[in-house]
Design a protein around this motif. Structure first.
Motif, short mmCIF file in Angstrom:
data_model
loop_
_atom_site.label_atom_id
_atom_site.label_comp_id
_atom_site.label_asym_id
_atom_site.label_seq_id
_atom_site.Cartn_x
_atom_site.Cartn_y
_atom_site.Cartn_z
N CYS A 52 1.13 -1.13 0.49
CA CYS A 52 0.25 0.37 0.38
C CYS A 52 1.13 0.92 -0.29
N ALA B 200 -4.24 -4.39 -8.84
CA ALA B 200 -4.60 -3.27 -8.14
C ALA B 200 -5.57 -2.44 -7.68
N ILE C 76 -7.41 1.47 -6.77
CA ILE C 76 -6.77 2.66 -6.66
C ILE C 76 -8.03 3.72 -5.90
N VAL D 191 -7.80 10.62 -9.02
CA VAL D 191 -6.90 9.80 -8.16
C VAL D 191 -6.28 10.17 -7.41
N TYR E 254 -1.82 3.50 -3.20
CA TYR E 254 -2.64 2.98 -4.08
C TYR E 254 -2.13 1.76 -4.10
N TYR F 259 -1.18 -2.04 -4.77
CA TYR F 259 0.09 -3.04 -5.92
C TYR F 259 -0.20 -4.27 -5.71
N ASN G 250 -1.20 2.53 -13.06
CA ASN G 250 -2.05 2.57 -12.99
C ASN G 250 -3.13 1.72 -14.33
N TRP H 223 -12.02 0.24 -7.64
CA TRP H 223 -11.97 1.22 -7.53
C TRP H 223 -12.60 0.92 -6.00
#
Length: 254
Positions: A104, A130, A132, A169, A173, A175, A200, A211
């Protein structure tokens, strides 16, 4: 899941305040700026954290943070980014630290009213790809803007003249370990940096991007106006709250 705070860069938009110190060591109301993103990670249950520093003040992070006792941590990791290679380039420096675990990532000048605990829990269940975090803003053209189709993200455009949504955004984030392979395929943008928007969009092309919308206010603190605004918001409502009722939305980016 491991946490990464990106606190490098030269802070050129905040000169002369950053002539002798790193931007992320400047005060936001009653705490150094760097405290807020670290607390964001800790509040989400993430205790294994690396701070990516840069500039001539990297040693001051160690003096300030030590091993993270102020956050209830036993240890904080540090690494150094030379120059300004962009967010994605800074993220590439943590590959060894992450050791295959998801990360994160929080930009060091991003401050939130509430917490991301639910989003982090959701991403853990997601298990790959991922995630966002988005926030509705009055001026999305200043940010990376997602084009959405219900739960799907179709594309993210950086500072578009005609935004395809009202969302920005924000600088948080999540991943999986594939992010480093993606970064190695990137080419520098027109400003000579490896862009996080390209990372992204690579996940979007793989159909591995989700998201969530943030509750409460969000702001960065990278300009004189937003640094002042961040202090005013924290003074008024507090930040990094585990339980809260979002106040009437304040235009959180100026």
């Amino acid at each position: 899941m491991k946490g990464v705070v990106l606190a490098g860069g030269l802070g050129s938009r905040l000169r002369p305040l950053t002539a002798v110190t790193n931007k992320h060591l400047l005060p936001v109301y009653d705490q150094p700026m760097i405290y807020y993103p670290i607390q964001t990670l800790v509040n989400a249950g993430i205790k294994d954290i690396m701070v990516v520093t840069g500039g001539n003040s990297a040693g001051d992070f160690l003096k300030l943070l030590g091993n993270g006792k102020a956050f209830g941590l036993k240890h904080i990791n540090y690494t150094y980014q030379e120059g300004e290679g962009g967010i994605a380039q800074a993220l590439s420096l943590v590959e060894h630290f992450a050791a295959g675990d998801p990360v994160c990532v929080v930009l060091g000048d991003n401050i939130i009213e509430g917490n991301i605990a639910a989003a982090v829990s959701s991403y853990r269940h997601q298990g790959r790809g991922a995630k966002i975090i988005l926030k509705k803003v009055a001026d999305p053209e200043r940010f990376g803007v997602p084009e959405l189709d219900g739960p799907r993200v179709l594309r993210i455009e950086e500072k578009p003249q005609s935004p395809k949504s009202e969302y920005a955004v924000i600088g948080i984030y999540m991943y999986d370990a594939e992010v480093y392979s993606i970064i190695r395929t990137l080419k520098p943008s027109g400003r000579g940096e490896l862009e996080i928007t390209d990372v992204n969009n690579a996940y979007i092309e793989r159909d591995e991007m989700t998201w969530e919308e943030l509750n409460g206010w969000w702001t960065d603190a990278g300009t004189f106006e937003s640094l002042l605004h961040a202090s005013q918001l924290v003074a008024k409502t507090g930040a990094n709250k585990m339980e809260f009722q979002p106040a009437t939305e304040v235009a959180a980016n100026v």
